[in-house]
Scaffold this active site. Structure first.
Site, short mmCIF file in Angstrom:
data_model
loop_
_atom_site.label_atom_id
_atom_site.label_comp_id
_atom_site.label_asym_id
_atom_site.label_seq_id
_atom_site.Cartn_x
_atom_site.Cartn_y
_atom_site.Cartn_z
N GLU A 79 0.85 -1.20 0.00
CA GLU A 79 0.00 0.00 0.00
C GLU A 79 0.88 1.25 0.00
OE1 GLU A 79 -3.14 -0.23 -1.12
OE2 GLU A 79 -3.67 -1.51 0.56
N GLY A 120 -12.68 2.44 -0.78
CA GLY A 120 -11.30 2.05 -1.05
C GLY A 120 -11.20 0.89 -2.03
N SER A 171 -11.72 1.37 -5.36
CA SER A 171 -11.39 1.95 -6.66
C SER A 171 -12.53 1.97 -7.66
CB SER A 171 -10.22 1.21 -7.29
OG SER A 171 -9.09 1.57 -6.62
N SER A 172 -13.64 2.51 -7.22
CA SER A 172 -14.75 2.67 -8.16
C SER A 172 -14.34 3.60 -9.29
CB SER A 172 -15.98 3.23 -7.44
OG SER A 172 -15.63 4.36 -6.70
N GLU A 207 -6.94 10.88 -13.27
CA GLU A 207 -6.95 11.25 -11.84
C GLU A 207 -6.05 12.47 -11.61
OE1 GLU A 207 -8.64 9.87 -9.30
OE2 GLU A 207 -9.38 8.05 -10.25
N ASP A 250 -4.36 0.97 -9.16
CA ASP A 250 -5.80 0.70 -9.30
C ASP A 250 -6.17 0.48 -10.76
OD1 ASP A 250 -5.57 1.34 -6.70
OD2 ASP A 250 -6.73 3.20 -6.79
N TYR A 296 -3.77 12.53 0.72
CA TYR A 296 -3.05 11.56 -0.11
C TYR A 296 -1.88 12.25 -0.83
CZ TYR A 296 -2.30 8.04 -3.79
OH TYR A 296 -1.73 7.11 -4.63
C1 GLA Z 1 -5.14 4.73 -3.91
C2 GLA Z 1 -4.35 5.11 -5.17
C3 GLA Z 1 -3.34 4.03 -5.55
C4 GLA Z 1 -2.48 3.64 -4.35
C5 GLA Z 1 -3.36 3.36 -3.13
C6 GLA Z 1 -2.54 3.11 -1.90
O1 GLA Z 1 -5.96 3.63 -4.17
O2 GLA Z 1 -5.22 5.33 -6.25
O3 GLA Z 1 -2.54 4.49 -6.62
O4 GLA Z 1 -1.51 4.60 -4.07
O5 GLA Z 1 -4.25 4.42 -2.85
O6 GLA Z 1 -1.79 1.96 -2.02
#
Ligand code: GLA
Length: 380
Positions: free
Chosen positions: A31, A120, A122-123, A156, A168, A218
């Site tokens: 992660e 979390g 990734s929609s 993004e 993702d 982030y």
């Molecule tokens: C989000 C980001 C990814 C990654 C994760 C953490 O999902 O989109 O690129 O950095 O957080 O691992």
């Protein structure tokens, strides 16, 4: 979902188009390593986005979101940025395709999804990959799959304000049923690992916490890592990304960088190694080690990287207390889910206790998602 989308499409736009699908993702371990040039270990899941699309012979995109029950339209020039965030993902994919020399003309589309938003999973990557794949197919652009993932990532960066890594979108494009993918985010070399842990289940517990400032927090984490890498690079010019650094090299610069950046970097350097250890353990069928690494990751994400929250720490502690094999916060953090590796015989008790104890403390139950590792972007 496919039938609903089709009938809405014909209702609004007339004769039907072609359907495409893409997936959300889980990540077993690795992660916040992707934008640091390290390893990740994700897989696509059986929850995703389906879109029906048809070129309309104009320069305008007409888009309908079944989930929001909203329609919008936009042109394909940079200045045509739509107001709705959900439409910006699609607009960004169109623009990034065009920037790479691809053809995108006007089209009509209806889409819907079943990836829980803000959990979390990734929609947004599922949406980007679905359209990146579909436009490439419909307009015959011949863009390769890596570039399709990068189209989503650049969307993004340039249209949504999140400086995310490649994980993702990569998982969403390259996902394969039954396999996790170890990706080296620096070289983009990848390897599929069949993942079918006999006697265990993977379950996600959604805290339902959504962090308002998640994207700025982030980006801040990413900046800390880049700052630490830059300091290390002064002594060791071969360090391109933080993942190239040895732990002792980080210690050398401890006094030169803010303590916060040091802690972030300490987590990342440990995490890169943990992904490799987990892959080795999986090949031996050693799920105890896999699980132990997941707990170590949670500790790092909570105490060093500081992207957990009270609710997620609570779920993690409960898992530990009940002897769940592995548990950790998954994805970017600041809310969302824990991913748990649970022995079959413990599963029911764990879910029951998690619901009861979480509700007693926070006033609502966590949501429970059983996930199946599935295929990524495809034409249906
Ligand atoms: C989000 C980001 C990814 C990654 C994760 C953490 O999902 O989109 O690129 O950095 O957080 O691992």
């Amino acid at each position: 979902m496919q039938t609903k989308i089709h009938s809405k499409f014909t209702e609004i736009f007339g004769e039907g188009g072609v359907q495409f699908a893409s997936a959300g993702r889980i990540n077993l371990i690795g992660e916040h390593t992707d934008y640091n040039g390290g390893y990740v270990f994700p897989g696509a899941i059986d929850k995703g986005i389906v879109a029906e699309i048809k070129p309309n012979g104009t320069d305008t995109v007409r888009l309908y979101s079944l989930d929001y029950d909203e329609q919008t339209s936009f042109g394909l020039r940079e200045e045509d940025l739509p107001a709705q965030q959900w439409a910006r993902y699609v607009f960004g994919v169109c623009r990034e395709t065009i920037k790479r020399g691809g053809t995108v003309k006007g089209f009509d589309a209806v889409f819907a999804g079943d990836v829980p938003l803000g959990a979390g999973l990734s929609s947004s990557a599922a949406l980007e990959s679905c359209f990146a794949f579909a436009l490439n197919d419909l307009f015959g652009n011949g863009i390769d799959k890596f570039e399709l993932a990068k189209i989503g990532q650049s969307t993004e960066h340039n249209y949504c304000g999140v400086k995310c890594g490649i994980m993702d979108q990569f998982a969403s494009v390259f996902g394969k049923a039954g396999s996790l993918i170890r990706l080296n985010c620096k070289t983009l070399e990848y390897k599929y690992f069949p993942f079918n842990p006999k006697g265990y289940k993977l379950v996600l517990l959604d805290s339902c916490v959504k962090h308002e400032l998640a994207s700025s927090a982030y980006n801040k984490r990413r900046a800390s890592c880049e700052n630490a890498a830059a300091a290390i690079r002064r002594n060791h010019p071969e360090v391109e990304f933080l993942s190239d650094a040895k732990r002792v090299w980080l210690d050398e610069v401890r006094e030169q960088i803010p303590e916060e950046d040091f802690l972030r970097a300490e987590y990342v350097i440990g995490e890169v190694q943990r992904v490799l250890d987990v892959c080795d353990a999986l090949e031996r069928g050693d799920y105890e080690t896999v699980g132990e690494m997941m707990y170590q990751t949670h500790f790092g994400l909570s105490k060093l990287y500081e992207v957990s929250c009270e609710e997620l720490d609570f779920l993690n502690k409960l898992a530990r207390r009940m002897d769940v094999t592995g548990s950790r916060v998954m994805g970017g953090g600041f809310g969302g889910c824990t991913i748990n590796l649970v022995k079959d015989e413990l599963y029911e008790d764990f879910i029951k206790a998690a619901k009861k104890e979480f509700a007693a403390k926070f006033g609502h139950e966590p949501k429970v998602y059983d996930v199946v590792v599935s295929d990524g972007a495809r034409r249906l």
